[in-house]
Write a protein that holds these residues in place. Structure first.
Motif, short mmCIF file in Angstrom:
data_model
loop_
_atom_site.label_atom_id
_atom_site.label_comp_id
_atom_site.label_asym_id
_atom_site.label_seq_id
_atom_site.Cartn_x
_atom_site.Cartn_y
_atom_site.Cartn_z
N GLN A 123 0.86 -1.19 0.00
CA GLN A 123 0.00 0.00 0.00
C GLN A 123 0.89 1.22 0.00
N LYS A 124 1.16 1.76 -1.20
CA LYS A 124 2.12 2.85 -1.34
C LYS A 124 1.53 4.18 -0.89
N TYR A 125 0.24 4.37 -1.05
CA TYR A 125 -0.40 5.56 -0.50
C TYR A 125 -1.81 5.21 -0.05
N LEU A 126 -2.34 6.03 0.84
CA LEU A 126 -3.73 5.90 1.27
C LEU A 126 -4.59 6.90 0.51
N PRO A 127 -5.73 6.47 -0.01
CA PRO A 127 -6.64 7.42 -0.66
C PRO A 127 -7.07 8.49 0.35
N TRP A 128 -6.84 9.74 0.04
CA TRP A 128 -7.03 10.82 1.01
C TRP A 128 -8.33 11.59 0.75
N MET A 129 -8.52 12.09 -0.47
CA MET A 129 -9.71 12.87 -0.79
C MET A 129 -9.94 12.81 -2.29
N GLN A 130 -11.16 13.13 -2.70
CA GLN A 130 -11.50 12.95 -4.11
C GLN A 130 -12.54 13.97 -4.57
N ALA A 131 -12.47 14.26 -5.86
CA ALA A 131 -13.57 14.90 -6.58
C ALA A 131 -13.99 13.91 -7.67
N ASN A 132 -15.14 14.15 -8.29
CA ASN A 132 -15.61 13.17 -9.25
C ASN A 132 -16.71 13.75 -10.12
N TYR A 133 -17.23 12.91 -10.98
CA TYR A 133 -18.35 13.22 -11.87
C TYR A 133 -19.49 12.28 -11.50
N VAL A 134 -20.71 12.79 -11.49
CA VAL A 134 -21.87 11.94 -11.18
C VAL A 134 -23.04 12.33 -12.09
N ILE A 250 -18.98 17.29 -10.28
CA ILE A 250 -19.76 17.71 -9.12
C ILE A 250 -19.76 19.23 -8.94
N ALA A 251 -18.64 19.90 -9.28
CA ALA A 251 -18.57 21.35 -9.11
C ALA A 251 -19.51 22.07 -10.07
N ARG A 252 -19.87 21.40 -11.17
CA ARG A 252 -20.73 22.00 -12.18
C ARG A 252 -22.20 21.59 -12.01
N LEU A 253 -22.47 20.86 -10.93
CA LEU A 253 -23.84 20.49 -10.58
C LEU A 253 -24.29 21.13 -9.28
N ALA A 254 -23.35 21.64 -8.51
CA ALA A 254 -23.63 22.03 -7.12
C ALA A 254 -24.73 23.08 -7.00
N ASP A 255 -24.74 24.07 -7.86
CA ASP A 255 -25.73 25.15 -7.72
C ASP A 255 -27.16 24.65 -7.81
N LEU A 331 -24.17 20.38 6.40
CA LEU A 331 -23.41 20.66 5.19
C LEU A 331 -24.30 21.35 4.16
N PRO A 332 -23.71 22.07 3.20
CA PRO A 332 -24.52 22.59 2.10
C PRO A 332 -25.29 21.46 1.42
N ALA A 333 -26.44 21.79 0.86
CA ALA A 333 -27.30 20.77 0.26
C ALA A 333 -26.58 19.98 -0.83
N SER A 334 -25.72 20.66 -1.59
CA SER A 334 -25.00 19.96 -2.67
C SER A 334 -24.09 18.89 -2.11
N ALA A 335 -23.39 19.20 -1.01
CA ALA A 335 -22.49 18.22 -0.40
C ALA A 335 -23.26 17.03 0.14
N GLN A 336 -24.42 17.31 0.75
CA GLN A 336 -25.23 16.22 1.29
C GLN A 336 -25.73 15.29 0.19
N ALA A 337 -26.03 15.83 -0.98
CA ALA A 337 -26.57 15.02 -2.07
C ALA A 337 -25.47 14.35 -2.89
N LEU A 338 -24.41 15.10 -3.20
CA LEU A 338 -23.38 14.59 -4.10
C LEU A 338 -22.45 13.61 -3.41
N GLY A 339 -22.17 13.83 -2.13
CA GLY A 339 -21.26 12.94 -1.41
C GLY A 339 -21.70 11.49 -1.42
N PRO A 340 -22.94 11.19 -1.02
CA PRO A 340 -23.39 9.79 -1.06
C PRO A 340 -23.38 9.18 -2.46
N ALA A 341 -23.66 9.99 -3.49
CA ALA A 341 -23.63 9.46 -4.86
C ALA A 341 -22.21 9.05 -5.24
#
Length: 421
Positions: A123-134, A250-255, A331-341
């Protein structure tokens, strides 16, 4: 593939977070470099680590210069490194093995853990944080879902059926796609369509499986709002109601979620025959083998993966957890919705991560253009799929050879330029 892995190894590296470090750990990072994010990382994320952290975010140039100097020397002051997958993969042999680090039951996506091995057994690195498309949908669209379809486990064939049902039921096409000049359409083809159908981004670009994927998208396009060729951010047509179902970053869906939180749902991208292809923007944390205080570095790595720390990192950077950390209700509504997805997609049994291009240098724009041109010729121009793929494969092959870029996931590792069959 299992959905998740629980870190309950009890191995030799099992550590307790309460043990104080002898000195501050130098956390050398390419992430959270904007001043506001840096301040939040120091004050809200790292302040609770016993022993202290010297968080030093850098632009890529200075980051690499010092990192390479210390790695070459075999010792230095850097105790923890935070960077994107592509940066970490360059120095795979220089990272300590984190396989035995006890994370006390924290659950991490198997797909991300595999990426963190960088093609090794360690395990050369641990996954720390992510952005994504949904995907995102107006709740009005849900009544048109195909019978028996699970919105969190859709296939592309079901998406086509859904788009067709919406178009026929409402009298106008309701699927939307960011196909405008500033849209991120190339990332869909590189990270979602081709991996899901061909298990590849590069090598099987012109395969029969890729042809099947383009055939599906050709059918989907019949039920796509024609204004999609002007769309850059899908949140806008979702808010106006011109589009009911869409794909985007996700940044282009948040609004849409922040302005009308009760009107929309977020869900994973569909799956194809090879799996549920997705393209994470994945940052990891690694420890140089020559770190000055290995115990302190290990404790900080543990600390960064704790649920409270993962949530604090989200609030500081707008990057999402890589673990199953519960998100607070304020959390902002976008974070609450997009995070679980995002979590549902990255931890799915058929999750198939497709990385951002690696090793292309200043040819990255031309690489992206190959996929954009393929879309425009096949979907907008109506040219024969097989002929276009064969011709574009030649352009792609020349680019890979010019860049001398080895393959990256989901393609198999290569010695020399990634082949285009």
């Amino acid at each position: 593939m299992k959905n998740t892995t629980k870190w309950l190894t009890g191995a030799a590296l099992s550590l307790t977070l309460a043990v104080p470090a002898n000195a501050q750990v130098l956390f050398w990072s390419t992430q959270a470099a904007p001043i506001e994010e840096t301040q939040k990382m120091r004050e809200n994320v790292l302040a609770g680590f016993e022993g202290g952290v010297d968080f030093q975010p850098q632009e890529v140039g200075p980051f690499i210069t010092r990192l390479e100097a210390e790695l070459e020397a075999g010792s230095g002051q850097i105790g923890l490194v935070g960077a994107l997958h592509g940066d970490l993969s360059t120095y795979a042999d220089s990272w300590a093995d984190l396989s035995g680090l006890d994370l006390a039951g924290i659950t991490v996506s198997d797909a991300f853990l595999e990426l963190g091995k960088l093609g090794t057994s360690e395990q050369k690195y641990l996954p720390w944080m992510q952005a994504n498309y949904v995907m995102a949908a107006n709740k009005q669209a849900l009544e048109y879902l195909p019978e028996g379809a699970d919105i969190n486990a859709l296939t592309y064939d079901q998406l086509v059926d859904w788009a067709q049902a919406m178009a026929e039921g409402t009298g106008s096409p309701k699927f939307g796609f960011p196909a405008g000049p500033q849209g991120l359409k190339h990332r869909f083809f590189q990270g979602f369509l081709l991996p899901s159908y061909a298990g590849s981004t590069v090598t099987k670009f012109a395969s029969a499986e890729a042809e099947a994927g383009w055939t599906m998208f050709q059918e989907l396009w019949q039920y796509t709002n024609p204004a999609s060729t002007n769309y850059a951010f899908m949140q806008e047509p979702l808010l106006t109601g011109d589009v009911w179902v869409a794909f985007d970053h996700i940044a282009r869906l948040a609004d849409a979620f922040n302005q009308q939180p009760d009107n929309f749902v977020a869900f994973p991208a569909p799956a194809g025959p090879m799996g549920r292809g997705f393209m994470p923007v994945l940052a990891g944390i690694a420890i140089p083998k020559g770190a000055p205080d290995m115990d302190a570095s290990m404790r900080l790595a543990q600390f960064m993966m704790q649920p409270e720390t993962q949530v604090a990192t989200l609030l500081a950077t707008n990057f999402y957890p890589t673990t199953d950390a519960a998100l607070p209700t304020d959390l902002p509504a976008s974070a609450q919705a997009l995070g679980p997805a995002i979590t549902a997609m990255t931890s799915a049994p058929d999750a198939l991560p497709a990385l951002l291009p690696v090793g292309l240098g200043d040819l990255g724009g031309q690489f992206n253009q190959v996929y954009t041109d393929t879309f425009e010729r096949i979907i907008l121009g109506g040219q024969p799929i097989r002929a276009v793929l064969d011709e574009q494969a030649g352009t792609l092959r020349s680019l890979m050879e010019q860049a001398n870029a080895p393959c990256w996931l989901p393609d198999a590792a290569s010695e020399g330029p990634c082949p285009v069959d």
